[in-house]
Write a protein that holds these residues in place. Structure first.
Motif, PDB file in Angstrom:
ATOM      1  N   PHE A 232       0.806  -1.222   0.000  1.00 22.01           N
ATOM      2  CA  PHE A 232       0.000   0.000   0.000  1.00 22.01           C
ATOM      3  C   PHE A 232       0.841   1.274   0.000  1.00 22.01           C
ATOM      4  O   PHE A 232       0.288   2.381   0.052  1.00 22.01           O
ATOM      5  N   SER A 233       2.173   1.152  -0.040  1.00 22.95           N
ATOM      6  CA  SER A 233       3.021   2.337   0.027  1.00 22.95           C
ATOM      7  C   SER A 233       2.819   3.221  -1.199  1.00 22.95           C
ATOM      8  O   SER A 233       2.514   2.748  -2.304  1.00 22.95           O
ATOM      9  N   ALA A 352       2.511   4.606   8.107  1.00 21.26           N
ATOM     10  CA  ALA A 352       2.012   5.313   6.923  1.00 21.26           C
ATOM     11  C   ALA A 352       2.889   6.509   6.567  1.00 21.26           C
ATOM     12  O   ALA A 352       3.091   6.812   5.389  1.00 21.26           O
ATOM     13  N   ILE A 357       1.547   6.255   2.918  1.00 27.42           N
ATOM     14  CA  ILE A 357       0.198   5.724   2.698  1.00 27.42           C
ATOM     15  C   ILE A 357      -0.788   6.804   3.153  1.00 27.42           C
ATOM     16  O   ILE A 357      -0.822   7.153   4.333  1.00 27.42           O
TER      17      ILE A 357
END
Length: 432
Positions: A232-233, A352, A357
């Protein structure tokens, strides 16, 4: 303690503000400093650095705040050239990366001991002295850990027969349950860039690192949480897409093991199978998501009939990324000890920020997402507790009802025929 007096903000320092905002959890104030108000800036800086230092101490984390103070002071030294400023900014970036997440206020008076919140199921009663897993499984020809040092290395193992079948049954059991409540299954790579692993909060260098490093510079993943976070980066989601919930089963690699007697055998090994839960969510969703993960874990283990307890972990047990964390420990009667079989953590925006993210709110504001992770099942630990709690006097092992359908309705694991043992030879002579 080193303190900063009459701090001045260098004009060369200002472009790094957005970078600091992305990287810092405890020192977000740096991007908000009013450069035209030196006194206010100095007070804000002192308060936030003091807060960061207290947080490091209560978490028993390496305290690098004095180093951050020193770098900030050096950045405001007159007549620095551009190269010197850039080197200091890189050093500051590295030190900010090392700071731990904030700590949930609920945990601040816990000291070093976890709070036990609940116990589930009754302790198994035996009319005989229960055996420890290694002895039980070895006598039934279901486990081999001896004489493997020159072959597969220290702390490696083979599972055979019913033990191998139960390993796969547990994996299927967890995945079936998780998919039924909306988790999306993802298969992940075991080899990752060190930036992803460090972005998740695990150091890849140092004397006590648990990370296996390859000659290519890549690393073996310590948990599929890392690969899922990396997936998800550099993504931006719309708020309506969140929360995302995914699960993965993978091998986990840990370079460091323990020589403690209570952690002998398969309790702590260099590689093992684990089913992981992971969520990307909005900031107001993460605490509720953590409670959801905790309740899922409780339900999974409760149905297996094992005796376990739920712990709310203190600041010193949070590691670097967690804001709060629950552990689950099961009673292992053969070892006469409680052993950790699961945990779940709310990492807020710590991961995140390091992996970029983000999500776009309904008001069109871009924020860093929150991440939550949880262990549905670490298989070797579960095999230990299931074997020890379900053993019969003759050496057989009862199969929990929930697992029987994944093992061709097998109700009892019995002794296997001995397989031929592997032997190492220095030279192999070809037939003439």
């Amino acid at each position: 303690m080193f303190t900063i007096r009459k701090l001045r903000i260098s004009k060369y320092f200002l472009p790094s503000n957005s970078l600091l905002k992305h990287l810092s959890r405890n020192v977000d104030y740096l991007h908000q400093i009013d450069v035209n108000s030196t006194a206010k800036c100095d007070a804000t800086l002192q308060n936030e650095l003091d807060s960061s230092e207290k947080n490091c101490i209560i978490r028993k984390h390496h305290n690098n705040v004095p180093t951050i103070r020193s770098i900030l002071e050096n950045l405001n030294t007159p007549h620095l050239n551009q190269s010197e400023i850039q080197n200091l900014q890189r050093s500051l970036q590295q030190e900010l990366h090392k700071l731990p997440n904030k700590t949930h206020p609920r945990l601040l008076d816990y000291g070093d001991d976890p709070r036990e919140l609940a116990r589930y199921n009754k302790e198994t009663e035996f009319k005989f002295k229960p055996k420890e897993f290694s002895e039980l499984a070895s006598k039934a020809n279901l486990l081999r850990m001896d004489h493997l040092g020159n072959f597969t290395g220290h702390k490696s193992y083979y599972l055979m027969g019913g033990a191998a079948e139960m390993e796969h049954a547990l994996t299927q059991y967890f995945l079936t349950k998780l998919k039924s409540v909306g988790f999306r299954l993802i298969s992940v790579p075991d080899i990752l860039p060190k930036e992803v692993i460090e972005g998740c909060g695990m150091q890849t260098s140092g004397e006590r690192t648990q990370v296996y490093k390859l000659n290519s510079g890549k690393c073996l993943s310590g948990t599929s949480e890392m690969a899922l976070a990396g997936y998800f980066s550099n993504k931006i989601f719309d708020e309506e897409e969140l929360p995302l919930r995914v699960t993965s089963v993978s091998r986990c690699y840990r370079a460091e093991t323990s020589g403690l007697h209570e952690e002998k055998g398969m309790y702590r090994v260099h590689q093992f199978t684990k089913v992981e839960m992971f969520s990307v969510c909005a900031e107001e969703q993460s605490e509720e998501m953590l409670e959801s993960f905790k309740n899922i874990e409780i339900s999974l283990f409760d149905k297996l009939g094992i005796h376990f307890k739920l712990l709310d972990m203190p600041p010193s047990e949070l590691g670097a990324p967690a804001y709060q964390k629950y552990d689950i420990e099961s009673w292992m009667p053969g070892r006469q000890m409680w052993g950790e079989i699961s945990s779940c953590s709310n990492c807020t925006d710590y991961q995140a920020k390091r992996l970029n993210i983000r999500y776009r709110t309904n008001n069109n504001e871009v924020k860093f997402a929150h991440t939550v992770n949880g262990t549905a099942g670490a298989i070797p630990r579960l095999l230990i507790t299931l074997f020890e709690n379900n053993q019969l006097e003759g050496g057989s092992i009862r199969v929990p009802n929930e697992l029987q359908k994944y093992m061709n309705n097998l109700e009892e694991i019995k002794r296997e025929k001995r397989l031929p043992e592997l032997k190492l030879v220095k030279h192999i002579k070809s037939a003439k």
